[in-house]
Enzyme design. Sequence first.
Site, mmCIF file in Angstrom:
data_model
loop_
_atom_site.group_PDB
_atom_site.id
_atom_site.type_symbol
_atom_site.label_atom_id
_atom_site.label_comp_id
_atom_site.label_asym_id
_atom_site.label_seq_id
_atom_site.Cartn_x
_atom_site.Cartn_y
_atom_site.Cartn_z
ATOM 1 N N ARG A 178 1.992 6.292 -2.527
ATOM 2 C CA ARG A 178 2.930 7.383 -2.833
ATOM 3 C C ARG A 178 2.950 7.685 -4.325
ATOM 4 N NH1 ARG A 178 6.094 5.444 1.549
ATOM 5 N NH2 ARG A 178 7.275 4.067 0.198
ATOM 6 N N ARG B 131 0.786 -1.231 0.000
ATOM 7 C CA ARG B 131 0.000 0.000 0.000
ATOM 8 C C ARG B 131 0.818 1.281 0.000
ATOM 9 N NH1 ARG B 131 -4.944 -1.464 4.090
ATOM 10 N NH2 ARG B 131 -5.887 -2.862 2.579
#
Lengths: 250, 534
Positions: free
Chosen positions: B271, B266
């Site tokens: 990001r 994740r």
Amino acid sequence: MNIKIKRFNSEQDIDEIVDYDIKDNKTILESLIEVKIKYDESLAFRCGCRTGICGSCSLRVNGVEKLACKSKLNENDLIEPIKNTKVIKDLIVDLEHESKLLKKSNTFLNKLEETTISKEDEKLIDTQSNCILCQSCFSSCPIYEVNDKFLGPYALTRALRYVDDKKESHKVQTLEKIQDNGVWDCTLCGNCTMVCPQFIDPKTDIMNLRMKSVQNGFEDRSMQYMTGAGFAGGFDTGFDPTGGFNPNGF
Amino acid sequence: MIDVLIIGSGGAGLTAALNAKKNGSEVLVVSKTYPTHSQTCQAQGGINAVLNETNDDNNQNYINDTYKASHNLGNQKNIKYLCENSKNTLMWLDSIGVPFSRNKNYGIAQRKFGGTKAKRTCYSSDYTGLKILHTLYDQCIKEEIEFLNEHYLLDLIVEENCVKGTIVLNMQTSELIQIAAKTVILATGGYAGLYHQFTTNSFVSTGDGIAAAFRAGAKLSNMEFIQFHPTTLENKNILISESARGEGGYLVDKDGNRFIDELKPRDEVARAIFKKNHDGEKVYLDLRHLGIEKIQEAMPQERRLVIDFLNLKMEEDLIPINPSAHYTMGGIETDIDAKTSIKNLYACGECSQSGIHGANRLGGNSLLEIITFGQVAGKNASDSAKEIDDLSISDIQYKKNEKQIEEIFEKETNLDYLKIKKEIGKLFFVNVGLFREEKKLIKALDYINKKKEEISKIGIKNKDKIYNKNLIELLELKNLITLCEPILLCAIERKESRGAHYRVDFKDKSLEYEKNSVCLLKDGKIKNYFEDVL
Ligand SMILES: Cc1cc2nc3c(=O)[nH]c(=O)nc-3n(C[C@H](O)[C@H](O)[C@H](O)COP(=O)(O)OP(=O)(O)OC[C@H]3O[C@@H](n4cnc5c(N)ncnc54)[C@H](O)[C@@H]3O)c2cc1C
Ligand code: SF4
Ligand code: SF4
Ligand code: FES
């Protein structure tokens, strides 16, 4: 846009409908938050997930039950707390009946049946086990006005969820618990079905439970109610057909 | 007398209650919401378990994946326990009536989540948390477990580092109640609610239990690790579960091109998306190729959410998304027995740092954790309670809380606490979000120090005693602000990038920081240090 909110303050013994001017095109929940920030921070309502799954934000708009976080408003809509229970403050009502109704309706797995479960078995209880206990159906049900002991739509739907669960080995135990003040007391008016935000159909679930009750040797009391005292004909269900089908999706 | 007092009625609290009761204890569950209003109902995607050890998957793989996702901060012993026990945990849930989705062979169906190659996530369509929570609630009703709903934990009663009960506020009357108990279990959930308006979390996830434990001197750990979920509906922060990618969904940019392996952990995916958002580019979830049938079967709830909130259809449209704060890995430090650093105080669920997730959590591991350690906490708290005969408590804590509440009612307020909550949410998303750096963290700390001062002086305008939500909201905000300092101090001190904590000024992992951060209050001062991972 103008909205009206029915406000109740037991401390000051005030029960009034107040108008607020808000921006449109938002969810009811966002509108309530706007009122709180702009006009009166003391406005009280419940909310949690803001995605229609925790069931805490149910209320009534022009007499129809909706989830505040998933519904939008129209000009001059009237927002009120849900019915059939005590209002504590503004839109917040007492929910202590919930666990009592579930307990009386025996809505839990009594005893595990060691068996295999197929996709179809699971599908059979899928809809009923999507109930979020939002109390919309409870609020819409006219029976409570004459019988506050009625087990009511969500408790009965949940009873069916366990009666239909292949894992349950003691189905009759649950059926037995829903005979009095239960399946036979419902008028099958369908109000509960109209307001359920999870597309559950408690009315049909109750009809199903009646059938299963009879199949399991319980007395068919439907005739008795039709002809007996109290519930004979002409029952005002309080249902407003202009509310439209399932008002909770927008 | 109450043997085991449980604060919080989400998945962790209800499991602990059932287990403590089964072990023969008098149990009371106190919660600021009704049980089914707890955040656990929001979990969509699923719960991890190795159901059969085969060529495709086994416990060791699961342990390795979880440890790897933790970036070496997970406690190997605790992870081993969680993973090896996962089948039992699932079987227990199945046996009490959780209607898990099935596969063709009559087994519990499993899907693939990020950070793993195996299909390991069990689910109930995309209502997994809802169905688990409601089934637990039904069982609690069956077992006649006692509840005090809408009672708010103010503080723990701790004397000589031993917990003796709690002070709670009856939300309907604003009255204080002292509850004595032989042992206490905190199961109050996480603190991602701090990122107000930038989070998938419920309004009620405000870290109250962690803040209360901190005030009482408990060790908090890894508070800087906050997970952002890559796919939440644009500007709404409503989750579209990882199962969407697990079922084969794509992430695409404005030109329709895929730009990252969707099943990476994740933090990396989030990001990558944030970067694009930051540069003014939109990112979309593309599920069109899955087809309506698959979508209806695997994610009916999410399909509905997209229609309701964005007026789009998953099977026809691209879904605009952005990342938002989702899960907090840090919390009250606990060991494998769910014990905290305070005697007779236990913690389980998202409020605890139980050595499982380290710097990052695998999707589907939280539901497993809350049930596994809910069971552990319930059993152990119940066992400990059996060894205690009498409880004597002074009323010092009660008096303190009484004064605190009176003062809030008395004070004339000129500060808008709802505005402060919004400001903090934004400040944290921008400065303590997916990308961090020292000067921004320090800026946030300065702001918090100022607000701490200001907020200690404010009261509430609304002086009603009956269901005064303003009182609760102010107390919640104070708790969130209490947690800001540990989060920021740990984030500043961790001069490296690891898992969910990414520092643009220290882009690499550093062996020196292969440690858990700790924050605790001692003699009124915050102590902040790193300790070895066990
Ligand atoms: C949208 C969403 C989707 C998710 N999907 C998944 C998933 O698919 N798989 C997965 O593994 N995890 C998922 N998670 C994470 C997981 O749902 C949570 O980590 C987990 O449910 C936490 O459970 P809990 O019992 O610790 O806390 P919660 O369910 O948050 O319960 C906390 C309880 O504490 C009570 N409480 C809090 N403060 C006080 C106080 N001051 N006084 C009294 N009571 C208090 C609350 O009322 C509540 O009852 C998801 C989370 C979100 C938000
Ligand atoms: S049956 Fe429907 S309306 Fe009734 S409580 Fe459940 S979800 Fe709400
Ligand atoms: S159908 Fe039955 S349960 Fe539903 S609202 Fe009407 S009377 Fe009540
Ligand atoms: S806020 Fe949870 S259902 Fe509306």
